[in-house]
Design an enzyme around this catalytic site. Sequence first.
Site, PDB file in Angstrom:
ATOM      1  N   GLU A 126      -8.732  -1.005  11.463  1.00 47.20           N
ATOM      2  CA  GLU A 126      -7.653  -1.623  10.938  1.00 47.20           C
ATOM      3  C   GLU A 126      -6.292   0.238  10.844  1.00 47.20           C
ATOM      4  OE1 GLU A 126      -5.821  -3.175   7.067  1.00 47.20           O
ATOM      5  OE2 GLU A 126      -7.917  -2.447   7.111  1.00 47.20           O
ATOM      6  N   ASP A 269     -10.555  -8.723   2.094  1.00 46.03           N
ATOM      7  CA  ASP A 269     -10.093  -7.700   2.384  1.00 46.03           C
ATOM      8  C   ASP A 269     -10.737  -7.074   1.460  1.00 46.03           C
ATOM      9  OD1 ASP A 269      -8.542  -5.489   3.571  1.00 46.03           O
ATOM     10  OD2 ASP A 269      -6.693  -5.998   2.188  1.00 46.03           O
ATOM     11  N   ILE A 303      -2.117  -1.763  -5.487  1.00 44.43           N
ATOM     12  CA  ILE A 303      -3.462  -2.555  -5.508  1.00 44.43           C
ATOM     13  C   ILE A 303      -4.242  -1.988  -3.865  1.00 44.43           C
ATOM     14  CG2 ILE A 303      -4.600  -4.845  -4.595  1.00 44.43           C
ATOM     15  CD1 ILE A 303      -1.645  -6.248  -5.027  1.00 44.43           C
TER      16      ILE A 303
END
Length: 375
Positions: A126, A269, A303
Site C-alpha cells: 500500500e 482493511d 479512522i
Amino acid sequence: MKTCIYNGILMDGIHKTQPGGLIIEDGRIQSITTDTKSLPSCDIMLDAKGQYICPGLIDTHTHGIGGYDFNDIAKLSLREVAKQEAKEGVTGFLASLVCETHEDMKQLLTYYEEQEVDGFFGIHLEGPYLNRQQKAVMKEECLRDPMLEEFKEYLHISSKIKSMTIAPELPDAMELIRYGTAHGVVMMLGHSAGTAQDVLAAEKAGAKGITHLYNAMSQHAHRAPGIVTGAVLSKLMCELIVDGVHVHPDIVQATYKMIGAERIVLISDANPCKQLPKGEYLFSGKHVLVDKDKAIVKESGRIAGSTLRLCDALRNMCTYCGCQKETAIAMASAHPAALYGWKKGRLEVGYDADIMIMDEQFQVHQVLRQGIQIQ
C-alpha cells in the site's frame, strides 16, 4: 487421502445453490455430488449438518490481526495470523504493508520472501507512491513520487508481491503501472487526489482495481469528478469495507446498484488491533484507540483501519443491499480469486479445496484449507 463433505447446501455465488457435497483429494475438489443418499467411501466423512458449504473467504487487504502487525516482523507469527483468520472463514490473505523507508521496506520484503505458510498468499504494497493529500494513516515522511528503479528493486527482492496501491496522478505513475502489470502485479489505484480521467488512463495502462473505494481519495463531486467517479465509469474491480463505519450503509447500497455485484471485492482493511480488547495501540507509527467496532487515531480522530471480520462483512452486505447470501459470498471469494488469477473461490472440480461451512447467521463452523480441516 479422500475427504467427503456431505449433508450441506452448496453455495458459491457462481453455480446454482443446492443441496449436495464435495469429494476432496490432494488438496483439490475432485468431484461434486448432489446425490444426498448415495455417498462414496472416503477416508474422512465430514457432516455439514445442513449448513452452507462455501468457498473459503479471501482477504486481499488486511494489515494484521490479534496484535500481529505485518510491518512489525520482530513480533510476527504468520501461522498465528492464519489460525485467527480461519475463525472468520478466511482461508487466504495478502499481507498489506503500509509505507516505510526504502531500506526498511527491503528488509520486510526479504523476510516475507522466506515465508511459506498455508493461507499466506503474498504481499500487497500500500504505497509508497501515494498522494500526501490523501495519506490517511500513512507515514507522510515515507511517501514519494514513483521511482521505477526502486520498484524494480522490490520485485527483484520479492516474488511475493501480488499487488500495489498507487496514486495515478503522480509523475511517472503510468509507466510504473504498465511495468507492474507486465510483471504480474495487480496494480490498484488509491490514496489519490486524482481525477476520473486519471483512473481511465490508468485502466488503459493495465490497472485492475480501486483500493478501499471512497476512503482516502477524491470523491464523486458533480463539478470535479474524482477517483470515485472514475471507478464508476471504469470496469475496474472495487474494494469495499462494509463495516458501517468506513462507508455509510446507504452509500454501500448505492454502490451495489451503480457498479453491480460483479465488480465488488469485500475486504477488511483491518488494522493489527483487530480482535484485541478495548485500548490504545500502535499502528503505522500512530497511537490508535480501539473501542467496540471502531479504531481511530488518538491525535486526529480519523479512522485507522477496521476491526471488521470478513464473515460479518457478508452479513452487512446482505443487510444493507438486500442481496442474497451467495452474492455476498462471491464478493469475498470468487471475485478476489479472479482478480488475482487464483484457482480458488469456487466450488468447482480442479479448484483448491479451501472451504468454509457456515450457518444462516453467517457464523463459521468449520474451515478447510487445501482439504485439511483447520477450524
